[in-house]
Motif scaffolding. Structure first.
Motif, PDB file in Angstrom:
ATOM      1  N   PRO A 131      -5.707   5.307  13.071  1.00  0.00           N
ATOM      2  CA  PRO A 131      -5.547   4.250  12.065  1.00  0.00           C
ATOM      3  C   PRO A 131      -4.728   4.690  10.856  1.00  0.00           C
ATOM      4  N   LEU A 132      -4.776   5.978  10.529  1.00  0.00           N
ATOM      5  CA  LEU A 132      -3.990   6.484   9.403  1.00  0.00           C
ATOM      6  C   LEU A 132      -2.502   6.469   9.740  1.00  0.00           C
ATOM      7  N   GLU A 133      -2.172   6.830  10.982  1.00  0.00           N
ATOM      8  CA  GLU A 133      -0.777   6.753  11.420  1.00  0.00           C
ATOM      9  C   GLU A 133      -0.313   5.303  11.466  1.00  0.00           C
ATOM     10  N   ASP A 134      -1.169   4.420  11.963  1.00  0.00           N
ATOM     11  CA  ASP A 134      -0.823   3.006  12.031  1.00  0.00           C
ATOM     12  C   ASP A 134      -0.568   2.421  10.642  1.00  0.00           C
ATOM     13  N   ALA A 135      -1.251   2.974   9.642  1.00  0.00           N
ATOM     14  CA  ALA A 135      -1.081   2.494   8.269  1.00  0.00           C
ATOM     15  C   ALA A 135       0.163   3.080   7.607  1.00  0.00           C
ATOM     16  N   GLY A 136       0.851   3.965   8.321  1.00  0.00           N
ATOM     17  CA  GLY A 136       2.090   4.518   7.795  1.00  0.00           C
ATOM     18  C   GLY A 136       1.958   5.830   7.052  1.00  0.00           C
ATOM     19  N   HIS A 137       0.755   6.399   7.024  1.00  0.00           N
ATOM     20  CA  HIS A 137       0.581   7.678   6.343  1.00  0.00           C
ATOM     21  C   HIS A 137       1.258   8.804   7.124  1.00  0.00           C
ATOM     22  N   GLN A 138       1.644   9.845   6.408  1.00  0.00           N
ATOM     23  CA  GLN A 138       2.298  10.989   7.042  1.00  0.00           C
ATOM     24  C   GLN A 138       1.243  12.010   7.456  1.00  0.00           C
ATOM     25  N   LEU A 139       1.121  12.240   8.755  1.00  0.00           N
ATOM     26  CA  LEU A 139       0.171  13.216   9.301  1.00  0.00           C
ATOM     27  C   LEU A 139       0.935  14.459   9.729  1.00  0.00           C
ATOM     28  N   ILE A 140       0.538  15.604   9.208  1.00  0.00           N
ATOM     29  CA  ILE A 140       1.176  16.871   9.569  1.00  0.00           C
ATOM     30  C   ILE A 140       0.107  17.779  10.159  1.00  0.00           C
ATOM     31  N   TYR A 141       0.276  18.152  11.426  1.00  0.00           N
ATOM     32  CA  TYR A 141      -0.700  18.989  12.117  1.00  0.00           C
ATOM     33  C   TYR A 141      -0.287  20.452  12.051  1.00  0.00           C
ATOM     34  N   LYS A 142      -1.257  21.308  11.728  1.00  0.00           N
ATOM     35  CA  LYS A 142      -1.041  22.748  11.650  1.00  0.00           C
ATOM     36  C   LYS A 142      -2.104  23.448  12.496  1.00  0.00           C
ATOM     37  N   GLU A 143      -1.670  24.128  13.552  1.00  0.00           N
ATOM     38  CA  GLU A 143      -2.632  24.812  14.417  1.00  0.00           C
ATOM     39  C   GLU A 143      -3.082  26.121  13.786  1.00  0.00           C
ATOM     40  N   ILE A 144      -4.370  26.388  13.879  1.00  0.00           N
ATOM     41  CA  ILE A 144      -4.938  27.674  13.463  1.00  0.00           C
ATOM     42  C   ILE A 144      -4.871  28.602  14.670  1.00  0.00           C
ATOM     43  N   VAL A 145      -4.089  29.662  14.551  1.00  0.00           N
ATOM     44  CA  VAL A 145      -3.852  30.569  15.677  1.00  0.00           C
ATOM     45  C   VAL A 145      -4.391  31.953  15.334  1.00  0.00           C
ATOM     46  N   PRO A 146      -5.406  32.446  16.046  1.00  0.00           N
ATOM     47  CA  PRO A 146      -5.922  33.794  15.779  1.00  0.00           C
ATOM     48  C   PRO A 146      -4.862  34.871  16.042  1.00  0.00           C
ATOM     49  N   GLU A 147      -4.957  35.967  15.315  1.00  0.00           N
ATOM     50  CA  GLU A 147      -4.047  37.092  15.548  1.00  0.00           C
ATOM     51  C   GLU A 147      -4.170  37.615  16.970  1.00  0.00           C
TER      52      GLU A 147
ATOM     53  N   GLU B 207       0.831  -1.199   0.000  1.00  0.00           N
ATOM     54  CA  GLU B 207       0.000   0.000   0.000  1.00  0.00           C
ATOM     55  C   GLU B 207       0.866   1.249   0.000  1.00  0.00           C
ATOM     56  N   LYS B 208       0.476   2.207  -0.837  1.00  0.00           N
ATOM     57  CA  LYS B 208       1.228   3.456  -0.931  1.00  0.00           C
ATOM     58  C   LYS B 208       0.801   4.411   0.172  1.00  0.00           C
ATOM     59  N   THR B 209       1.776   4.988   0.854  1.00  0.00           N
ATOM     60  CA  THR B 209       1.454   5.929   1.926  1.00  0.00           C
ATOM     61  C   THR B 209       1.136   7.293   1.343  1.00  0.00           C
ATOM     62  N   LYS B 210       0.310   8.034   2.071  1.00  0.00           N
ATOM     63  CA  LYS B 210      -0.151   9.342   1.630  1.00  0.00           C
ATOM     64  C   LYS B 210       0.224  10.394   2.667  1.00  0.00           C
ATOM     65  N   LYS B 211       0.081  11.645   2.251  1.00  0.00           N
ATOM     66  CA  LYS B 211       0.341  12.771   3.154  1.00  0.00           C
ATOM     67  C   LYS B 211      -0.985  13.461   3.460  1.00  0.00           C
ATOM     68  N   ILE B 212      -1.278  13.610   4.739  1.00  0.00           N
ATOM     69  CA  ILE B 212      -2.504  14.276   5.192  1.00  0.00           C
ATOM     70  C   ILE B 212      -2.116  15.465   6.055  1.00  0.00           C
ATOM     71  N   VAL B 213      -2.651  16.629   5.738  1.00  0.00           N
ATOM     72  CA  VAL B 213      -2.428  17.804   6.574  1.00  0.00           C
ATOM     73  C   VAL B 213      -3.691  18.046   7.386  1.00  0.00           C
ATOM     74  N   VAL B 214      -3.503  18.318   8.672  1.00  0.00           N
ATOM     75  CA  VAL B 214      -4.620  18.501   9.599  1.00  0.00           C
ATOM     76  C   VAL B 214      -4.536  19.907  10.180  1.00  0.00           C
ATOM     77  N   PHE B 215      -5.440  20.767   9.745  1.00  0.00           N
ATOM     78  CA  PHE B 215      -5.549  22.113  10.300  1.00  0.00           C
ATOM     79  C   PHE B 215      -6.586  22.071  11.421  1.00  0.00           C
ATOM     80  N   TYR B 216      -6.266  22.686  12.549  1.00  0.00           N
ATOM     81  CA  TYR B 216      -7.215  22.598  13.663  1.00  0.00           C
ATOM     82  C   TYR B 216      -7.175  23.870  14.504  1.00  0.00           C
TER      83      TYR B 216
END
Length: 315
Positions: A28-44, A2-11
């Protein structure tokens, strides 16, 4: 293999609940080897948590009308330009997406980034989410993105009980159960079990086919539709629009000239929640047989439809 994917998570999160939900979904996505990148939404300018009474009601008009008083800090997008999937997680304020979530979608840089991307929106809320997803559909449409999934976790206790528990949490920081009041927010069990959605998303990622993702998510109850609550939300949203415009006529965000009207609105909300809403629900269920024909269609539109059109225009 299975090919791993890149997922960006804005929160965006104040209490940490939205991030907890996202991490559970994504396990489960991390367990499957996908790349998870978290990006925090920060108000001014950060919104307080816990809230003060004045701060809580001051944000109402801008939230309801979709005109954030200020934006969000720049987000580094250089490492997620090639993301295969975008996940956005947040919450509802005043029957609308929270102000930071709205600022995110209104950001020119974010709108440019989202063009052509596939998006899943995750909402952790009290119990009213219908108008939030309608607005998210509109934001995705305006950005040229494809909204392919909607997951909603809510507080499952009765409506008026959740009003009390959310007040205790948001104003006084009392989240845990005490005396006669249950724990506030989405339950730990619901957060833990949200990992089932990640398994469904993983299957769609493998084929990069999201065309039936929402139907598959709904088979695992990704969205809980309560027709009585949806009825109250639609009515409340229209009335909130009238109030928001009335307050804005006196001035913009934090203008002292509008303070009295904001105060009036706060009294109105308390009256509606504890006096009018129980009668509203009673009227809804007394007329339930008449509405039964339409409820199935309304549920399908609310839970399954992820596209936006002019007929959905929100006033």
């Amino acid at each position: 293999m299975e090919k791993t994917k890149k997922i960006v998570v804005f929160y965006y999160t104040q209490s940490g609940q939205a991030l907890d939900i996202l991490k559970s979904i994504n396990q489960p996505l991390e367990d499957a080897g996908h790349q998870l990148i978290y990006k925090e939404i920060v108000p001014e300018r950060p919104f307080p948590f816990t809230w003060s009474y004045n701060n809580f009601f001051e944000v109402f008009p801008e939230t309801r009308l979709g005109i954030p008083p200020y934006g969000i800090k720049d987000i580094d997008l250089s490492d997620v330009q090639d993301a295969d999937l975008v996940m956005v997680g947040g919450q509802s304020w005043y029957l609308s997406p929270s102000l930071p979530i709205q600022s995110f979608f209104l950001s020119p840089a974010i709108k440019e980034y989202l063009k052509g991307k596939s998006i899943i929106f995750v909402n952790g809320c009290r119990n009213m989410w219908l108008m939030t997803i309608r607005k998210i559909r509109k934001y995705a449409y305006e950005a040229g993105a494809n909204l392919v999934g909607h997951i909603m976790l809510q507080d499952r206790v009765p409506n008026l009980v959740s009003v009390i528990t959310i007040i205790r949490w948001a104003f006084y920081g009392k989240k845990e159960a005490s005396s006669i009041w249950p724990r506030a927010g989405v339950s730990d069990e619901d957060i833990r079990s949200a990992s089932r959605f990640g398994s469904i998303i993983n299957r769609a990622l493998q084929s990069m086919d999201f065309s039936n993702l929402q139907e598959q998510l709904m088979e695992s109850e990704a969205v809980l539709y309560k027709p009585g609550v949806a009825f109250m939300e639609k009515v409340g949203h229209r009335v909130f629009g009238i109030w928001a415009k009335l307050i804005r006529k006196k001035g913009g965000f934090e203008d002292p000239k509008r303070a009295f009207r904001v105060q009036l609105f706060s009294w109105y909300v308390i009256f509606i929640l504890f006096v009018i809403s129980p009668f509203g629900l009673a009227v809804f269920y007394l007329t339930y047989p008449i509405r039964l024909f339409f409820i199935g269609r309304q549920k399908k539109e609310a839970c399954y439809n992820l596209s936006w059109s002019e007929k959905d225009k929100i006033q």
